[in-house]
Design a protein around this motif. Structure first.
Motif, PDB file in Angstrom:
ATOM      1  N   PRO A  47       0.924  -1.030   0.150  1.00  0.00           N
ATOM      2  CA  PRO A  47       0.065   0.318   0.224  1.00  0.00           C
ATOM      3  C   PRO A  47       0.826   1.478  -0.260  1.00  0.00           C
ATOM      4  CG  PRO A  47      -0.142  -1.378   1.548  1.00  0.00           C
ATOM      5  CD  PRO A  47       0.624  -2.112   1.122  1.00  0.00           C
ATOM      6  N   ASN A  48       1.850   0.922  -0.065  1.00  0.00           N
ATOM      7  CA  ASN A  48       2.766   2.301   0.467  1.00  0.00           C
ATOM      8  C   ASN A  48       3.920   2.461  -1.185  1.00  0.00           C
ATOM      9  OD1 ASN A  48       5.126   0.280   0.870  1.00  0.00           O
ATOM     10  ND2 ASN A  48       5.475   0.790   2.057  1.00  0.00           N
ATOM     11  N   GLY A  49       3.151   1.551  -1.746  1.00  0.00           N
ATOM     12  CA  GLY A  49       3.760   2.063  -3.844  1.00  0.00           C
ATOM     13  C   GLY A  49       5.014   0.995  -3.603  1.00  0.00           C
ATOM     14  N   GLU A  50       5.331   0.517  -2.516  1.00  0.00           N
ATOM     15  CA  GLU A  50       7.307  -0.367  -2.899  1.00  0.00           C
ATOM     16  C   GLU A  50       6.492  -1.729  -3.110  1.00  0.00           C
ATOM     17  OE1 GLU A  50       9.190  -0.004   0.844  1.00  0.00           O
ATOM     18  OE2 GLU A  50       9.547   1.701   0.981  1.00  0.00           O
ATOM     19  N   LYS A  51       7.206  -3.205  -3.224  1.00  0.00           N
ATOM     20  CA  LYS A  51       6.870  -4.232  -4.041  1.00  0.00           C
ATOM     21  C   LYS A  51       7.599  -4.900  -2.841  1.00  0.00           C
ATOM     22  CE  LYS A  51       5.964  -3.269  -9.095  1.00  0.00           C
ATOM     23  NZ  LYS A  51       4.435  -3.820  -9.001  1.00  0.00           N
ATOM     24  N   LEU A  52       6.810  -5.860  -2.687  1.00  0.00           N
ATOM     25  CA  LEU A  52       7.224  -6.501  -1.756  1.00  0.00           C
ATOM     26  C   LEU A  52       7.922  -8.234  -2.337  1.00  0.00           C
ATOM     27  CD1 LEU A  52       7.388  -8.370   0.908  1.00  0.00           C
ATOM     28  CD2 LEU A  52       5.350  -9.062   0.717  1.00  0.00           C
ATOM     29  N   GLU A  53       8.911  -8.735  -2.792  1.00  0.00           N
ATOM     30  CA  GLU A  53       8.916  -9.812  -2.899  1.00  0.00           C
ATOM     31  C   GLU A  53       9.333 -10.947  -2.440  1.00  0.00           C
ATOM     32  OE1 GLU A  53      13.255 -11.561  -5.748  1.00  0.00           O
ATOM     33  OE2 GLU A  53      13.647 -10.417  -4.571  1.00  0.00           O
ATOM     34  N   GLY A  54       8.931 -12.299  -3.223  1.00  0.00           N
ATOM     35  CA  GLY A  54       8.708 -13.496  -2.183  1.00  0.00           C
ATOM     36  C   GLY A  54       8.170 -14.715  -3.074  1.00  0.00           C
ATOM     37  N   GLY A  55       7.895 -15.794  -2.343  1.00  0.00           N
ATOM     38  CA  GLY A  55       7.943 -16.506  -3.860  1.00  0.00           C
ATOM     39  C   GLY A  55       8.433 -18.155  -2.968  1.00  0.00           C
ATOM     40  N   ARG A  56       8.773 -18.629  -3.763  1.00  0.00           N
ATOM     41  CA  ARG A  56       9.789 -20.403  -3.400  1.00  0.00           C
ATOM     42  C   ARG A  56      11.174 -20.068  -2.666  1.00  0.00           C
ATOM     43  NH1 ARG A  56       5.890 -23.906  -5.046  1.00  0.00           N
ATOM     44  NH2 ARG A  56       4.320 -23.360  -6.870  1.00  0.00           N
ATOM     45  N   VAL A  57      11.047 -20.405  -1.624  1.00  0.00           N
ATOM     46  CA  VAL A  57      12.366 -20.725  -0.969  1.00  0.00           C
ATOM     47  C   VAL A  57      13.566 -21.625  -1.939  1.00  0.00           C
ATOM     48  CG1 VAL A  57      13.604 -21.660   1.104  1.00  0.00           C
ATOM     49  CG2 VAL A  57      11.548 -20.186   0.926  1.00  0.00           C
ATOM     50  N   VAL A  58      14.528 -20.505  -2.353  1.00  0.00           N
ATOM     51  CA  VAL A  58      15.572 -21.264  -3.662  1.00  0.00           C
ATOM     52  C   VAL A  58      16.704 -21.801  -2.910  1.00  0.00           C
ATOM     53  CG1 VAL A  58      14.449 -20.954  -5.623  1.00  0.00           C
ATOM     54  CG2 VAL A  58      15.405 -19.464  -4.772  1.00  0.00           C
ATOM     55  N   SER A  59      17.309 -21.278  -1.616  1.00  0.00           N
ATOM     56  CA  SER A  59      18.286 -21.260  -0.723  1.00  0.00           C
ATOM     57  C   SER A  59      18.377 -21.625   0.897  1.00  0.00           C
ATOM     58  CB  SER A  59      18.958 -20.356  -1.318  1.00  0.00           C
ATOM     59  OG  SER A  59      18.554 -18.915  -1.063  1.00  0.00           O
ATOM     60  N   GLY A  60      19.333 -21.273   0.878  1.00  0.00           N
ATOM     61  CA  GLY A  60      18.852 -22.123   2.274  1.00  0.00           C
ATOM     62  C   GLY A  60      18.893 -23.461   2.782  1.00  0.00           C
ATOM     63  N   ASN A  61      18.862 -24.084   3.935  1.00  0.00           N
ATOM     64  CA  ASN A  61      18.432 -25.190   4.383  1.00  0.00           C
ATOM     65  C   ASN A  61      17.624 -25.550   4.084  1.00  0.00           C
ATOM     66  OD1 ASN A  61      21.037 -25.152   5.946  1.00  0.00           O
ATOM     67  ND2 ASN A  61      20.527 -24.574   7.815  1.00  0.00           N
ATOM     68  N   PHE A  62      16.721 -24.546   3.796  1.00  0.00           N
ATOM     69  CA  PHE A  62      14.917 -25.620   3.915  1.00  0.00           C
ATOM     70  C   PHE A  62      14.228 -25.441   2.519  1.00  0.00           C
ATOM     71  CE2 PHE A  62      15.637 -25.763   8.668  1.00  0.00           C
ATOM     72  CZ  PHE A  62      15.507 -27.380   8.556  1.00  0.00           C
ATOM     73  N   SER A  63      14.985 -25.230   1.038  1.00  0.00           N
ATOM     74  CA  SER A  63      15.266 -25.460   0.376  1.00  0.00           C
ATOM     75  C   SER A  63      15.233 -26.642  -0.951  1.00  0.00           C
ATOM     76  CB  SER A  63      16.123 -24.285  -0.813  1.00  0.00           C
ATOM     77  OG  SER A  63      17.107 -24.552  -0.818  1.00  0.00           O
ATOM     78  N   GLU A  64      14.602 -26.584  -1.063  1.00  0.00           N
ATOM     79  CA  GLU A  64      14.767 -28.006  -2.172  1.00  0.00           C
ATOM     80  C   GLU A  64      16.029 -27.993  -2.826  1.00  0.00           C
ATOM     81  OE1 GLU A  64      11.251 -30.215  -4.751  1.00  0.00           O
ATOM     82  OE2 GLU A  64      10.691 -28.007  -5.110  1.00  0.00           O
ATOM     83  N   ALA A  65      16.431 -27.185  -3.169  1.00  0.00           N
ATOM     84  CA  ALA A  65      18.075 -27.515  -4.594  1.00  0.00           C
ATOM     85  C   ALA A  65      18.675 -28.045  -1.838  1.00  0.00           C
ATOM     86  CB  ALA A  65      18.806 -26.158  -3.897  1.00  0.00           C
ATOM     87  N   ASN A  66      18.400 -28.213  -1.117  1.00  0.00           N
ATOM     88  CA  ASN A  66      18.830 -28.862  -0.043  1.00  0.00           C
ATOM     89  C   ASN A  66      18.714 -29.589   0.652  1.00  0.00           C
ATOM     90  OD1 ASN A  66      22.078 -27.379   0.725  1.00  0.00           O
ATOM     91  ND2 ASN A  66      20.082 -25.147   1.027  1.00  0.00           N
ATOM     92  N   GLY A  67      17.186 -30.299   0.084  1.00  0.00           N
ATOM     93  CA  GLY A  67      17.048 -31.889   0.338  1.00  0.00           C
ATOM     94  C   GLY A  67      15.132 -31.109   1.276  1.00  0.00           C
ATOM     95  N   TRP A  68      14.817 -29.906   1.185  1.00  0.00           N
ATOM     96  CA  TRP A  68      13.735 -29.825   1.549  1.00  0.00           C
ATOM     97  C   TRP A  68      12.630 -29.793   0.813  1.00  0.00           C
ATOM     98  CZ3 TRP A  68      12.750 -30.876   7.029  1.00  0.00           C
ATOM     99  CH2 TRP A  68      11.621 -30.513   7.316  1.00  0.00           C
ATOM    100  N   SER A  69      12.232 -31.181   0.267  1.00  0.00           N
ATOM    101  CA  SER A  69      11.312 -31.578  -0.260  1.00  0.00           C
ATOM    102  C   SER A  69       9.569 -31.395   0.515  1.00  0.00           C
ATOM    103  CB  SER A  69      11.244 -32.473  -1.550  1.00  0.00           C
ATOM    104  OG  SER A  69      10.178 -32.576  -2.658  1.00  0.00           O
ATOM    105  N   LEU A  70       8.930 -31.107  -0.129  1.00  0.00           N
ATOM    106  CA  LEU A  70       7.459 -31.512   0.535  1.00  0.00           C
ATOM    107  C   LEU A  70       6.417 -32.327  -0.920  1.00  0.00           C
ATOM    108  CD1 LEU A  70       7.010 -27.371   1.098  1.00  0.00           C
ATOM    109  CD2 LEU A  70       7.908 -29.758   2.623  1.00  0.00           C
ATOM    110  N   ILE A  71       5.890 -33.350   0.043  1.00  0.00           N
ATOM    111  CA  ILE A  71       4.622 -34.397  -0.316  1.00  0.00           C
ATOM    112  C   ILE A  71       3.571 -32.995  -0.864  1.00  0.00           C
ATOM    113  CG2 ILE A  71       3.009 -35.513  -0.159  1.00  0.00           C
ATOM    114  CD1 ILE A  71       4.381 -36.530   1.956  1.00  0.00           C
ATOM    115  N   PRO A  72       2.957 -33.089  -2.347  1.00  0.00           N
ATOM    116  CA  PRO A  72       1.930 -32.024  -2.730  1.00  0.00           C
ATOM    117  C   PRO A  72       0.771 -32.097  -2.338  1.00  0.00           C
ATOM    118  CG  PRO A  72       3.474 -32.893  -4.575  1.00  0.00           C
ATOM    119  CD  PRO A  72       4.190 -33.466  -3.319  1.00  0.00           C
TER     120      PRO A  72
END
Length: 407
Positions: free
Chosen positions: A170-195
């Motif tokens: 609401p202040n005109g800025e944009k917030l980035e988010g989405g899928r976690v692609v880095s760090g301990n709980f990314s899929e790249a590091n083995g944190w894959s969820l059951i759909p």
């Protein structure tokens, strides 16, 4: 005096740890849950490794479902007993209705059993973690402390924010988010969820196999963010009775400085607000309906995000502090007979109810293959959860009360 108090608490924690390590009985206190900002690097590593190990261990009911995923299944099952959620704003699709005494009632939320249910639930997860590493306890997220967010969302601890998607603020800025692609709980590091265990609560459509987060800025002008209001959090501990406390800490009401209660209608509060804030849902999260983008805000599936445990440890800590202020025992629970089934003092709590109730589906997804095996005589009632002494843990903010156990 401030520094003397800090020294006393530090010595108390050290004494508990020493007594535990040497197998010297400290009567009821066995382990101490700590503020996340006070964890050592080794404690952070131990917690992460234990969580990730549970994600690899076969479950008790289905070898293709991990022990960790069974905990997610329990939370989903608890919410599948009713289709109405988030104050009636969201209807959970359901092909197969639940059966049994708990039918039509969320087993874990929006009623008096919110606190007992989650205390038992966290304790069982903590015991599972301690089967990996006996030193591990669940840390808590003091949501009123501005230092917490940077610690929690460090890639080397609970992982980073998501990326690749943008939300207009609401202040005109944009917030980035989405899928976690880095760090301990990314899929790249083995944190894959059951759909099937990671879905949008309003449509039951899968959110996929990656953790999703939209982490808001701290104290950005014109938007809600971290930290939460400390004065309001302090007022939670001044709640006049159990029902007020439960509604206030869960986030269904606020109580202003004059003691006037108001429904949280413009936006979620306290526990509920933390769920919403990880959704990029920070301008008017209730309004016409929640955006429901993130893992944490799609509440049945929210334990897929390890942040869940820190959030609920803080809720449990606040309840423990409220109890320790002269409110221990069953007479400081909800008035008998005023709660829906499963939430009264002597009701059985699903799933520790001897099989009295069977959860419904989420859309077409049958929850039962994702649930652990629970013995028929494994019965829990709210009255069984009221004392931390039974569980053998305390919080670092309560250590000052623990000297009386060293006799």
């Amino acid at each position: 005096m401030k520094y003397l108090r800090e020294i006393i608490i530090a010595l108390s924690v050290a004494l508990i740890v020493i007594m535990t390590a040497t197998n010297t009985p400290a009567k009821d206190v066995v382990s101490v849950r700590k503020n996340v900002i006070n964890l050592t690097q080794q404690e952070k590593l131990d917690f992460v490794n234990a969580i990730k190990e549970l994600k690899t261990r076969p479950g008790t009911n289905n070898k293709n479902v991990s022990i960790y995923d069974e905990f997610v299944g329990i939370h989903m099952g608890a919410m599948s007993f009713t289709t109405m959620h988030l104050g009636g704003l969201v209807t959970l699709p359901q092909d197969t209705p639940p059966t049994g005494l708990a039918s039509g009632i969320d087993a874990a939320h929006e009623n008096g059993g919110f606190l007992p249910w989650h205390r038992e639930y966290l304790n069982r997860l903590e015991k599972a973690l301690q089967s990996v590493n006996p030193k591990v306890t669940i840390p808590y997220w003091d949501w009123a402390d501005p230092r917490s967010v940077d610690v929690i969302f460090d890639p080397d601890f609970l992982g980073s924010n998501g990326s690749g998607d943008f939300v207009d603020l609401p202040n005109g800025e944009k917030l980035e988010g989405g899928r976690v692609v880095s760090g301990n709980f990314s899929e790249a590091n083995g944190w894959s969820l059951i759909p099937e265990l990671h879905f949008k609560i309003d449509t039951a459509e899968t959110l996929g196999t990656s953790l999703i987060r939209y982490l808001p800025p701290q104290s950005a002008p014109g938007v809600l963010g971290f930290p939460l209001d400390k004065e309001q959090t302090d007022r939670i501990l001044q709640s006049k009775d159990y029902k007020t406390f439960q509604l206030f800490v869960e986030g269904q009401i606020i109580v202003d400085v004059n003691g006037v209660e108001q429904r949280c209608e413009r936006e979620p509060c306290n526990h509920n607000l933390i769920h919403a804030l990880l959704d990029g849902n920070i301008q008017n999260p209730i309004g016409p309906g929640p955006a429901l983008r993130s893992t944490l805000n799609n509440v049945p599936a929210s334990p897929n995000d390890p942040v869940f445990w820190l959030l609920h440890a803080n809720v449990d800590r606040l309840w423990a502090e409220w109890q320790n202020n002269g409110r221990q025992g069953s007479k400081f629970y909800a008035i008998p007979g005023t709660e829906l089934y499963g939430h009264n003092l002597k009701d059985k709590i699903w799933p520790w109810d001897g099989g009295d109730s069977i959860p419904g589906s989420v859309g077409s997804i049958d929850i039962r293959p994702y649930l652990p095996v629970i013995a028929p005589d494994d019965i829990v009632r709210p009255k069984d959860t009221l004392s931390l002494r039974k569980y053998g843990y305390t919080y670092d903010t309560l250590v000052k009360y623990s000297f009386k156990t060293f006799h």
